[in-house]
Design a protein around this motif. Structure first.
Motif, PDB file in Angstrom:
ATOM      1  N   ALA A  69      -8.081 -12.369  13.272  1.00 49.42           N
ATOM      2  CA  ALA A  69      -9.362 -12.779  12.695  1.00 49.42           C
ATOM      3  C   ALA A  69     -10.271 -11.576  12.476  1.00 49.42           C
ATOM      4  CB  ALA A  69     -10.035 -13.797  13.616  1.00 49.42           C
ATOM      5  N   ALA A  70     -10.243 -10.625  13.427  1.00 48.38           N
ATOM      6  CA  ALA A  70     -11.059  -9.426  13.273  1.00 48.38           C
ATOM      7  C   ALA A  70     -10.612  -8.605  12.084  1.00 48.38           C
ATOM      8  CB  ALA A  70     -10.993  -8.580  14.556  1.00 48.38           C
ATOM      9  N   SER A  71      -9.280  -8.523  11.914  1.00 45.50           N
ATOM     10  CA  SER A  71      -8.777  -7.775  10.764  1.00 45.50           C
ATOM     11  C   SER A  71      -9.172  -8.450   9.466  1.00 45.50           C
ATOM     12  CB  SER A  71      -7.255  -7.623  10.851  1.00 45.50           C
ATOM     13  OG  SER A  71      -6.630  -8.898  10.780  1.00 45.50           O
ATOM     14  N   GLU A  72      -9.222  -9.807   9.485  1.00 45.74           N
ATOM     15  CA  GLU A  72      -9.633 -10.541   8.289  1.00 45.74           C
ATOM     16  C   GLU A  72     -11.098 -10.265   7.962  1.00 45.74           C
ATOM     17  OE1 GLU A  72      -8.072 -12.571   6.040  1.00 45.74           O
ATOM     18  OE2 GLU A  72      -6.283 -11.698   6.924  1.00 45.74           O
ATOM     19  N   ILE A  73     -11.933 -10.109   9.033  1.00 49.72           N
ATOM     20  CA  ILE A  73     -13.350  -9.830   8.815  1.00 49.72           C
ATOM     21  C   ILE A  73     -13.535  -8.435   8.234  1.00 49.72           C
ATOM     22  CG2 ILE A  73     -15.565  -9.536   9.979  1.00 49.72           C
ATOM     23  CD1 ILE A  73     -14.712 -11.680  11.958  1.00 49.72           C
ATOM     24  N   ARG A  74     -12.732  -7.471   8.717  1.00 52.76           N
ATOM     25  CA  ARG A  74     -12.855  -6.094   8.239  1.00 52.76           C
ATOM     26  C   ARG A  74     -12.198  -5.897   6.877  1.00 52.76           C
ATOM     27  NH1 ARG A  74     -11.253  -4.968  13.629  1.00 52.76           N
ATOM     28  NH2 ARG A  74      -9.157  -4.479  12.836  1.00 52.76           N
ATOM     29  N   SER A  75     -11.351  -6.800   6.446  1.00 50.32           N
ATOM     30  CA  SER A  75     -10.574  -6.590   5.233  1.00 50.32           C
ATOM     31  C   SER A  75     -11.417  -6.433   3.969  1.00 50.32           C
ATOM     32  CB  SER A  75      -9.553  -7.713   5.057  1.00 50.32           C
ATOM     33  OG  SER A  75     -10.213  -8.961   4.929  1.00 50.32           O
ATOM     34  N   PRO A  76     -12.528  -7.185   3.767  1.00 48.70           N
ATOM     35  CA  PRO A  76     -13.289  -6.976   2.525  1.00 48.70           C
ATOM     36  C   PRO A  76     -13.817  -5.557   2.391  1.00 48.70           C
ATOM     37  CG  PRO A  76     -13.888  -9.061   3.531  1.00 48.70           C
ATOM     38  CD  PRO A  76     -13.025  -8.339   4.520  1.00 48.70           C
ATOM     39  N   ALA A  77     -14.333  -4.985   3.479  1.00 51.36           N
ATOM     40  CA  ALA A  77     -14.858  -3.622   3.413  1.00 51.36           C
ATOM     41  C   ALA A  77     -13.745  -2.618   3.157  1.00 51.36           C
ATOM     42  CB  ALA A  77     -15.589  -3.290   4.711  1.00 51.36           C
ATOM     43  N   SER A  78     -12.615  -2.785   3.861  1.00 54.18           N
ATOM     44  CA  SER A  78     -11.507  -1.856   3.653  1.00 54.18           C
ATOM     45  C   SER A  78     -10.916  -2.010   2.249  1.00 54.18           C
ATOM     46  CB  SER A  78     -10.425  -2.083   4.704  1.00 54.18           C
ATOM     47  OG  SER A  78      -9.913  -3.413   4.613  1.00 54.18           O
ATOM     48  N   PHE A  79     -10.892  -3.273   1.769  1.00 56.72           N
ATOM     49  CA  PHE A  79     -10.394  -3.498   0.403  1.00 56.72           C
ATOM     50  C   PHE A  79     -11.294  -2.812  -0.614  1.00 56.72           C
ATOM     51  CE2 PHE A  79     -10.499  -6.070  -3.489  1.00 56.72           C
ATOM     52  CZ  PHE A  79      -9.171  -6.000  -3.864  1.00 56.72           C
ATOM     53  N   PHE A  80     -12.603  -2.921  -0.429  1.00 55.36           N
ATOM     54  CA  PHE A  80     -13.548  -2.266  -1.354  1.00 55.36           C
ATOM     55  C   PHE A  80     -13.405  -0.748  -1.296  1.00 55.36           C
ATOM     56  CE2 PHE A  80     -17.724  -0.354  -2.143  1.00 55.36           C
ATOM     57  CZ  PHE A  80     -17.948  -0.805  -3.442  1.00 55.36           C
ATOM     58  N   ALA A  81     -13.224  -0.212  -0.090  1.00 49.46           N
ATOM     59  CA  ALA A  81     -13.063   1.242   0.046  1.00 49.46           C
ATOM     60  C   ALA A  81     -11.782   1.719  -0.637  1.00 49.46           C
ATOM     61  CB  ALA A  81     -13.052   1.621   1.527  1.00 49.46           C
ATOM     62  N   ASN A  82     -10.722   0.941  -0.469  1.00 49.59           N
ATOM     63  CA  ASN A  82      -9.471   1.307  -1.129  1.00 49.59           C
ATOM     64  C   ASN A  82      -9.607   1.271  -2.641  1.00 49.59           C
ATOM     65  OD1 ASN A  82      -8.147   1.659   1.310  1.00 49.59           O
ATOM     66  ND2 ASN A  82      -7.423  -0.473   1.392  1.00 49.59           N
ATOM     67  N   ARG A  83     -10.283   0.246  -3.171  1.00 42.80           N
ATOM     68  CA  ARG A  83     -10.480   0.159  -4.619  1.00 42.80           C
ATOM     69  C   ARG A  83     -11.305   1.331  -5.141  1.00 42.80           C
ATOM     70  NH1 ARG A  83      -9.374  -4.969  -6.780  1.00 42.80           N
ATOM     71  NH2 ARG A  83      -9.869  -3.998  -8.793  1.00 42.80           N
ATOM     72  N   VAL A  84     -12.358   1.686  -4.395  1.00 42.36           N
ATOM     73  CA  VAL A  84     -13.191   2.817  -4.805  1.00 42.36           C
ATOM     74  C   VAL A  84     -12.377   4.099  -4.813  1.00 42.36           C
ATOM     75  CG1 VAL A  84     -15.157   4.273  -4.149  1.00 42.36           C
ATOM     76  CG2 VAL A  84     -15.359   1.778  -4.060  1.00 42.36           C
ATOM     77  N   PHE A  85     -11.554   4.297  -3.795  1.00 41.72           N
ATOM     78  CA  PHE A  85     -10.736   5.510  -3.730  1.00 41.72           C
ATOM     79  C   PHE A  85      -9.722   5.547  -4.872  1.00 41.72           C
ATOM     80  CE2 PHE A  85      -6.779   7.544  -2.338  1.00 41.72           C
ATOM     81  CZ  PHE A  85      -7.249   8.833  -2.095  1.00 41.72           C
ATOM     82  N   ILE A  86      -9.072   4.416  -5.124  1.00 47.11           N
ATOM     83  CA  ILE A  86      -8.045   4.369  -6.175  1.00 47.11           C
ATOM     84  C   ILE A  86      -8.657   4.618  -7.551  1.00 47.11           C
ATOM     85  CG2 ILE A  86      -6.417   2.863  -7.369  1.00 47.11           C
ATOM     86  CD1 ILE A  86      -5.834   1.551  -4.658  1.00 47.11           C
ATOM     87  N   TYR A  87      -9.747   3.897  -7.855  1.00 44.53           N
ATOM     88  CA  TYR A  87     -10.358   4.069  -9.164  1.00 44.53           C
ATOM     89  C   TYR A  87     -11.000   5.449  -9.304  1.00 44.53           C
ATOM     90  CZ  TYR A  87      -9.628  -0.772 -10.536  1.00 44.53           C
ATOM     91  OH  TYR A  87      -9.052  -1.966 -10.891  1.00 44.53           O
ATOM     92  N   GLY A  88     -11.530   5.973  -8.207  1.00 50.27           N
ATOM     93  CA  GLY A  88     -12.071   7.329  -8.261  1.00 50.27           C
ATOM     94  C   GLY A  88     -10.990   8.348  -8.561  1.00 50.27           C
TER      95      GLY A  88
END
Length: 305
Positions: free
Chosen positions: A9-28
């Protein structure tokens, strides 16, 4: 069990932030790589509108760092104020441009015909020459790309001189066909491997011949791969400089040789060279954009079965 559930459940809570960071890194990273790839084209196009002072001072942004000028295009007779005047330089450019078109399209078309038939044979029939089997033959074709062009310079120069093919378009077409044939065979081999053999077997049962099944069943399905191989072969032929400079002198000289010749006792005419390079890459850019759908389909064919 409850601890694992809590951690999940904790990983699920952290997943949106980590997903956004990954997207920013990839698109950057993609934007940065696109800038690296496109900047030389931007620099070439803008340089064709610069004067000598703007080139030496490294101005980059039109209307901000420098005022665009038609000097580079005027030197080729392609500026708005000189396009309708008589120009020997423009006539030479058109001749070299047509040489590049004829040799590139001719060699690519010939390579597609020969390479498609060779690739079809390698995927549908089993060959055994001494210790060579289908996989060895395919690798042999691809290994020809490892051979440095300079190794073939003297043999081809002597051969073409003996048969009277120096400074001829047909000579470049045959040589360019040999140059791009391994790539075409490799691409089309993967393309034909992705087509089920059962389709041809059903066509044969329905009364078609082998050639009929190839032209009416296999070729329409393999068309995206053929287009992709044709575009890639044409780009390689269009940009080839070494053999064009070695085997031509006046009649069959191509655009890359003309671009490299924009040097003199006063140095390099960067504006003229940039205008020539811009005119040279424009047809390929138009073809690539127009056939982008076929190019993507052809290059990704066979990746997923």
């Amino acid at each position: 069990m409850s601890v694992q559930t809590t951690d999940y459940a904790a990983s699920e809570i952290r997943s949106p932030a980590s997903f956004f960071a990954n997207r920013v890194f990839i698109y950057g990273a993609l934007v940065f790589w696109a800038f690296i790839c496109l900047f030389p084209i931007y620099w070439t196009i803008t340089t064709s509108f610069k004067t000598a002072v703007d080139v030496t001072q490294g101005h980059l942004i039109p209307f901000v760092d420098f005022r665009p000028d038609w000097k580079g295009w005027r030197s080729l007779g392609l500026s708005p104020d000189s396009i309708f005047r008589t120009s020997t330089v423009r006539d030479e450019f058109i001749k070299r441009f047509m040489n590049s078109v004829i040799t590139s399209v001719g060699a690519s078309s010939l390579a597609i015909v020969i390479g498609s038939l060779a690739a079809y044979g390698l995927t549908r029939y089993r060959y055994h020459f001494a210790w060579f089997k289908n996989e060895d033959i395919s690798f042999f074709f691809l290994s020809q790309l490892i051979l440095p062009p300079v190794v073939l310079a003297l043999p081809f120069l002597v051969l073409y001189r003996e048969v009277g093919m120096l400074d001829t378009r047909i000579g470049l077409i045959l040589l360019y066909t040999l140059m791009v044939l391994p790539i075409v065979i490799w691409i089309m081999r993967d393309q034909f491997n992705s087509i089920p053999v059962e389709l041809e077997e059903a066509a044969l049962v329905d009364g078609l011949s082998i050639w009929g099944a190839f032209f009416r069943i296999v070729m329409p399905i393999a068309l995206p791969g053929m287009v992709a191989a044709f575009i890639l072969a044409m780009v390689l032929c269009w940009n080839e400089y070494f053999f064009a400079a070695l085997l031509t002198s006046t009649d069959a000289k191509t655009i890359p040789v003309m671009v490299a010749s924009q040097t003199g006792s006063q140095g390099i005419n960067w504006w003229s060279m940039a205008a020539l390079a811009t005119a040279a890459i424009t047809p390929l850019a138009v073809i690539g954009i127009a056939l982008e759908r076929y190019l993507i389909m052809g290059m990704t064919a066979g990746a997923v079965k």
